[in-house]
Scaffold this active site. Structure first.
Site, PDB file in Angstrom:
ATOM      1  N   TYR A 214      -1.101  -1.038  10.361  1.00 26.40           N
ATOM      2  CA  TYR A 214      -1.333  -1.404   8.954  1.00 26.40           C
ATOM      3  C   TYR A 214      -0.153  -0.952   8.092  1.00 26.40           C
ATOM      4  O   TYR A 214       0.389  -1.728   7.309  1.00 26.40           O
ATOM      5  CB  TYR A 214      -2.633  -0.759   8.487  1.00 26.40           C
ATOM      6  CG  TYR A 214      -2.958  -0.980   7.032  1.00 26.40           C
ATOM      7  CD1 TYR A 214      -3.450  -2.202   6.588  1.00 26.40           C
ATOM      8  CD2 TYR A 214      -2.791   0.036   6.087  1.00 26.40           C
ATOM      9  CE1 TYR A 214      -3.766  -2.404   5.246  1.00 26.40           C
ATOM     10  CE2 TYR A 214      -3.103  -0.159   4.755  1.00 26.40           C
ATOM     11  CZ  TYR A 214      -3.595  -1.376   4.337  1.00 26.40           C
ATOM     12  OH  TYR A 214      -3.897  -1.572   3.012  1.00 26.40           O
TER      13      TYR A 214
ATOM     14  N   SER B 167       0.868  -1.186   0.000  1.00 29.35           N
ATOM     15  CA  SER B 167       0.000   0.000   0.000  1.00 29.35           C
ATOM     16  C   SER B 167       0.897   1.225   0.000  1.00 29.35           C
ATOM     17  O   SER B 167       2.027   1.188   0.510  1.00 29.35           O
ATOM     18  CB  SER B 167      -0.862   0.018   1.271  1.00 29.35           C
ATOM     19  OG  SER B 167      -1.372   1.311   1.499  1.00 29.35           O
TER      20      SER B 167
HETATM   21  N1  LIG Z   1      -8.733  -0.898  -0.837  1.00 30.52           N
HETATM   22  C1  LIG Z   1      -7.707  -0.072  -0.840  1.00 30.52           C
HETATM   23  O1  LIG Z   1      -7.888   1.131  -0.981  1.00 30.52           O
HETATM   24  C2  LIG Z   1      -6.316  -0.625  -0.706  1.00 30.52           C
HETATM   25  C3  LIG Z   1      -5.246   0.262  -0.871  1.00 30.52           C
HETATM   26  C4  LIG Z   1      -3.955  -0.234  -0.740  1.00 30.52           C
HETATM   27  C5  LIG Z   1      -3.751  -1.571  -0.469  1.00 30.52           C
HETATM   28  N2  LIG Z   1      -4.811  -2.415  -0.294  1.00 30.52           N
HETATM   29  C6  LIG Z   1      -4.531  -3.821   0.001  1.00 30.52           C
HETATM   30  O2  LIG Z   1      -5.176  -4.633  -0.958  1.00 30.52           O
HETATM   31  C7  LIG Z   1      -5.453  -5.909  -0.406  1.00 30.52           C
HETATM   32  C8  LIG Z   1      -6.899  -6.279  -0.670  1.00 30.52           C
HETATM   33  O3  LIG Z   1      -7.726  -5.382   0.033  1.00 30.52           O
HETATM   34  P1  LIG Z   1      -9.192  -4.982  -0.416  1.00 30.52           P
HETATM   35  O4  LIG Z   1      -9.275  -3.519  -0.303  1.00 30.52           O
HETATM   36  O5  LIG Z   1      -9.534  -5.635  -1.695  1.00 30.52           O
HETATM   37  O6  LIG Z   1     -10.019  -5.587   0.815  1.00 30.52           O
HETATM   38  P2  LIG Z   1     -11.248  -6.612   0.893  1.00 30.52           P
HETATM   39  O7  LIG Z   1     -11.619  -6.642   2.326  1.00 30.52           O
HETATM   40  O8  LIG Z   1     -12.276  -6.253  -0.118  1.00 30.52           O
HETATM   41  O9  LIG Z   1     -10.584  -8.004   0.490  1.00 30.52           O
HETATM   42  C9  LIG Z   1      -9.698  -8.698   1.347  1.00 30.52           C
HETATM   43  C10 LIG Z   1      -9.951 -10.186   1.231  1.00 30.52           C
HETATM   44  O10 LIG Z   1      -9.003 -10.856   2.063  1.00 30.52           O
HETATM   45  C11 LIG Z   1      -9.691 -11.899   2.738  1.00 30.52           C
HETATM   46  N3  LIG Z   1      -8.982 -12.260   3.974  1.00 30.52           N
HETATM   47  C12 LIG Z   1      -8.900 -11.550   5.120  1.00 30.52           C
HETATM   48  N4  LIG Z   1      -8.204 -12.234   6.039  1.00 30.52           N
HETATM   49  C13 LIG Z   1      -7.838 -13.408   5.462  1.00 30.52           C
HETATM   50  C14 LIG Z   1      -7.094 -14.535   5.908  1.00 30.52           C
HETATM   51  N5  LIG Z   1      -6.604 -14.617   7.157  1.00 30.52           N
HETATM   52  N6  LIG Z   1      -6.893 -15.553   5.033  1.00 30.52           N
HETATM   53  C15 LIG Z   1      -7.414 -15.498   3.764  1.00 30.52           C
HETATM   54  N7  LIG Z   1      -8.139 -14.471   3.318  1.00 30.52           N
HETATM   55  C16 LIG Z   1      -8.333 -13.417   4.143  1.00 30.52           C
HETATM   56  C17 LIG Z   1     -11.082 -11.337   3.012  1.00 30.52           C
HETATM   57  O11 LIG Z   1     -12.019 -12.356   3.298  1.00 30.52           O
HETATM   58  C18 LIG Z   1     -11.370 -10.605   1.719  1.00 30.52           C
HETATM   59  O12 LIG Z   1     -11.976 -11.427   0.770  1.00 30.52           O
HETATM   60  C19 LIG Z   1      -5.101  -5.823   1.070  1.00 30.52           C
HETATM   61  O13 LIG Z   1      -3.829  -6.393   1.288  1.00 30.52           O
HETATM   62  C20 LIG Z   1      -5.072  -4.333   1.317  1.00 30.52           C
HETATM   63  O14 LIG Z   1      -4.233  -3.994   2.384  1.00 30.52           O
HETATM   64  C21 LIG Z   1      -6.095  -1.954  -0.406  1.00 30.52           C
END
Ligand SMILES: NC(=O)c1ccc[n+]([C@@H]2O[C@H](COP(=O)([O-])OP(=O)(O)OC[C@H]3O[C@@H](n4cnc5c(N)ncnc54)[C@H](O)[C@@H]3O)[C@@H](O)[C@H]2O)c1
Length: 291
Positions: free
Chosen positions: A184, A171
């Site tokens: 985080y 991120s």
């Molecule tokens: N959304 C944003 O703006 C953003 C920005 C930068 C980075 N990210 C990163 O992108 C990645 C995805 O995030 P997102 O925004 O799509 O979130 P999201 O919550 O939509 O998806 C995350 C997924 O991970 C799964 N998960 C959580 N814990 C788990 C575990 N212990 N084992 C297996 N699966 C697990 C959840 O069930 C979910 O399906 C993350 O690593 C997040 O930190 C997101």
């Protein structure tokens, strides 16, 4: 170039091949594991890989990943597999790689995407939402340890078939830091270090390692009501003001990123088109700069 009419034989091949066959990315039949593939960025990645002909494995604690697989199969005509996996458990991570190899005979690409975010203050004068050891361990257990466990299990499988690619989803906050999100951000910074270190270890052995660092995106499961409430509290603002900040003047392109834009970058980086990109984390934030 003179285009000759297709022979009968060629025509029948064209009819039976899915639309994505022979796509520019060359991902046809690659076996891709997407952790956290049931939702958000992970799901968008699954779509991008399936649209490019890859075989997609959704590894998630959320069992709706199974219906996501059914949709991907129906929409793109590719093989899919859902494996209920808690990436923070070593036995699940090892079992994931084993099950993928048992089903497909190989594991070509790992998208280390699953993650959680629980905003907390280092010191909360109200004592309400302070970063506790339990929350720190939970975030590190998934965002950092989970990524390491999956990378290790997947890399072992990749080495057995001559190599592969690992893409770590970090991120922008991993480099920039983020008010109310130190646990985080620290975990996402760890992914920078893991990406660079694994690249140095694994490059000569045929495993390419890259990272992707998204900035502010359209909403995903991560942006839950509890998350927004916690973050607004940590920043001393209302949830409404927090929401207004998603469209900030700090983004030169003037809008949050689309999940499909992140997924397209991930698919490109995982493909052989990116064969000399290694040991680096690509920022995708609409030009939002780091101070
Ligand atoms: N959304 C944003 O703006 C953003 C920005 C930068 C980075 N990210 C990163 O992108 C990645 C995805 O995030 P997102 O925004 O799509 O979130 P999201 O919550 O939509 O998806 C995350 C997924 O991970 C799964 N998960 C959580 N814990 C788990 C575990 N212990 N084992 C297996 N699966 C697990 C959840 O069930 C979910 O399906 C993350 O690593 C997040 O930190 C997101």
């Amino acid at each position: 170039m003179i285009r000759r009419p297709a022979t009968k034989e060629q025509e029948s091949v064209l009819e039976t091949r899915p639309a994505h066959a022979g796509g520019w990315l060359g991902l046809d039949d690659r076996v891709v594991v997407v952790t956290g593939g049931a939702s958000g960025i992970g799901h968008a990645c699954c779509e991008a890989f399936a649209a490019n002909g890859a075989r997609v494995v959704v590894a998630d604690v959320d069992v709706t990943g199974a219906s996501a697989c059914v949709r991907l199969r129906r929409d793109h005509g590719v093989e899919t597999l859902f494996l209920r996996t808690d990436i923070s458990l070593a036995s699940d991570a090892a079992g994931l790689a084993e099950a993928v190899v048992a089903r497909f005979g190989r594991l070509d690409i790992l998208i280390n995407n699953a993650g959680i975010n629980i905003p907390r203050l280092l010191v909360d004068p109200q004592g309400e939402r302070e970063l506790s050891e339990t929350i720190w361990d939970r975030m590190m257990g998934i965002n950092v340890k989970g990524a390491y466990l999956c990378a290790q299990a997947a890399a072992r499988a990749m080495l057995a078939t001559g190599g592969g690619v690992i893409v770590n989803i970090s991120s922008e906050s991993g480099l920039e830091g983020s008010e109310g999100q130190s646990g985080y951000s620290a975990g996402k910074a760890a992914l920078y270090g893991m990406t660079r270190s694994w690249a140095k270890e694994m490059g000569r052995r045929g495993v390419r390692v890259v990272g992707v660092a998204p900035g502010i995106l359209e909403a995903t499961g991560l942006r839950s009501p509890a998350y927004e409430d916690d973050l607004a509290y940590a920043r001393g603002i209302s949830v409404e003001k927090l929401r207004k900040g998603y469209v900030t003047s700090a983004i030169p392109l003037g809008r949050p990123g689309r999940l499909s834009e992140v997924a397209d970058l991930v698919a490109f980086l995982a493909s052989d088109r990116a064969s000399y990109i290694h040991g680096t984390v690509v920022n995708i934030s609409g030009g939002k700069s780091r101070e």
